[in-house]
Every structure is written in C-alpha cells, then in structure tokens.
Motif scaffolding. Structure first.
Motif, PDB file in Angstrom:
ATOM      1  N   LEU A 170       7.770  -5.524   2.616  1.00 34.81           N
ATOM      2  CA  LEU A 170       6.327  -5.292   2.535  1.00 34.81           C
ATOM      3  C   LEU A 170       5.969  -3.905   3.076  1.00 34.81           C
ATOM      4  O   LEU A 170       5.136  -3.204   2.504  1.00 34.81           O
ATOM      5  N   LEU A 171       6.602  -3.516   4.163  1.00 39.09           N
ATOM      6  CA  LEU A 171       6.337  -2.194   4.724  1.00 39.09           C
ATOM      7  C   LEU A 171       6.797  -1.084   3.791  1.00 39.09           C
ATOM      8  O   LEU A 171       6.118  -0.066   3.637  1.00 39.09           O
ATOM      9  N   LYS A 172       7.933  -1.280   3.148  1.00 36.82           N
ATOM     10  CA  LYS A 172       8.420  -0.278   2.201  1.00 36.82           C
ATOM     11  C   LYS A 172       7.517  -0.183   0.984  1.00 36.82           C
ATOM     12  O   LYS A 172       7.352   0.884   0.404  1.00 36.82           O
ATOM     13  N   SER A 173       6.936  -1.300   0.575  1.00 33.81           N
ATOM     14  CA  SER A 173       6.082  -1.286  -0.603  1.00 33.81           C
ATOM     15  C   SER A 173       4.762  -0.569  -0.346  1.00 33.81           C
ATOM     16  O   SER A 173       4.110  -0.135  -1.284  1.00 33.81           O
ATOM     17  N   LEU A 174       4.383  -0.457   0.897  1.00 38.62           N
ATOM     18  CA  LEU A 174       3.139   0.242   1.211  1.00 38.62           C
ATOM     19  C   LEU A 174       3.236   1.726   0.889  1.00 38.62           C
ATOM     20  O   LEU A 174       2.303   2.324   0.370  1.00 38.62           O
ATOM     21  N   ASN A 175       4.374   2.326   1.228  1.00 35.96           N
ATOM     22  CA  ASN A 175       4.634   3.723   0.898  1.00 35.96           C
ATOM     23  C   ASN A 175       3.489   4.627   1.318  1.00 35.96           C
ATOM     24  O   ASN A 175       3.048   5.488   0.567  1.00 35.96           O
ATOM     25  N   THR A 176       2.990   4.460   2.506  1.00 35.52           N
ATOM     26  CA  THR A 176       1.804   5.201   2.940  1.00 35.52           C
ATOM     27  C   THR A 176       2.097   6.664   3.227  1.00 35.52           C
ATOM     28  O   THR A 176       1.178   7.472   3.259  1.00 35.52           O
ATOM     29  N   GLU A 177       3.338   7.030   3.408  1.00 38.47           N
ATOM     30  CA  GLU A 177       3.641   8.409   3.770  1.00 38.47           C
ATOM     31  C   GLU A 177       3.329   9.387   2.642  1.00 38.47           C
ATOM     32  O   GLU A 177       2.777  10.452   2.859  1.00 38.47           O
ATOM     33  N   ASP A 178       3.679   9.042   1.408  1.00 40.13           N
ATOM     34  CA  ASP A 178       3.367   9.982   0.343  1.00 40.13           C
ATOM     35  C   ASP A 178       2.147   9.556  -0.457  1.00 40.13           C
ATOM     36  O   ASP A 178       1.785  10.215  -1.412  1.00 40.13           O
ATOM     37  N   GLY A 179       1.500   8.472  -0.059  1.00 43.99           N
ATOM     38  CA  GLY A 179       0.226   8.100  -0.642  1.00 43.99           C
ATOM     39  C   GLY A 179       0.286   7.518  -2.032  1.00 43.99           C
ATOM     40  O   GLY A 179      -0.737   7.428  -2.701  1.00 43.99           O
TER      41      GLY A 179
END
Length: 126
Positions: free
Chosen positions: A108-117
């Motif tokens: 779930l955390l990997k799917s968020l991918n918040t670092e590159d937006g």
C-alpha cells in the motif's frame, strides 16, 4: 525492569528447539518451508501456542497445519528430550499473519508513490 517470566523462558526454549530441528529431523515435505516465528506459553505452562510462517498461499498454510498435527507426537518427544519439564504442554499451531499484514502495508505504501507525485492528485485552488 521486570525479569522474564518462566513462561517466556520456556516459550523461547521451545521455539529454539523447534527451529533447530524442524528441517533437520522432521522430514514431512509439508513442513519443508515452514519457519517458527514465536511461541506463547500459558502462565501454568500447560499450553504452548506455536506460531509459524510459510509462503505459498492458503493451500500451503492448510497443508503445513496438517503436517504439524501429524508430527505432533514426534515433536512432543523431541521437546521432552530437550527440556526438563514436569508436564509436557499441549501444543497448538497457528499461522502467523503478521508477515502478510506487513507485506500488505508495504504494498500500500509503495502504491502511494508520493515522492514523484504520480498518484497524487493536486488540490485546485480558486
């Protein structure tokens, strides 16, 4: 700091003995990839809840549970030879779901991918 209780020490000893002997002396193919992850003893040392992990899905888990149940007599004799207890505890085997839970959280955390937006939708301002 409170010292470990006798139940904790016995549980750790059971885990150590089982982990060392699981692949060496128990030749059941259903238990080939099983790993002992923890043992919780009742306060009176009558019941040992043994937790294991295995990869491969629901079929492998059910198969491993059957393997542990069929090897119960051998496991009890093995533990009795290594431990000096008045009574051999009743052994109950459970699948440890904490690894599956951790893997789910990680995915779930990997799917968020918040670092590159990529998956982040910007909020529109007026």
């Amino acid at each position: 700091m409170k010292p470990f209780s006798r139940a904790d020490r016995v549980g750790e000893l059971i885990q150590q003995v089982l982990a060392e002997n699981l692949n060496k002396s128990i030749k059941d193919p259903r238990l080939a990839m099983a790993t002992i992850t923890g043992v919780k003893m009742s306060k009176d040392l009558k019941v040992a809840r043994i937790y294991f992990a295995i990869s491969g899905g629901k079929e492998k888990i059910d198969s491993a549970l059957l393997g542990f149940r069929s090897a119960m007599g051998y496991i009890k004799r093995l533990l009795a030879g290594e431990m000096d207890l008045r009574y051999m505890p009743e052994l109950k085997f459970f699948y440890d779901e904490s690894f599956d839970y951790g893997a789910r959280i990680e995915s779930l955390l990997k799917s968020l991918n918040t670092e590159d937006g990529k998956n982040h939708t910007p909020v529109e301002t007026e």
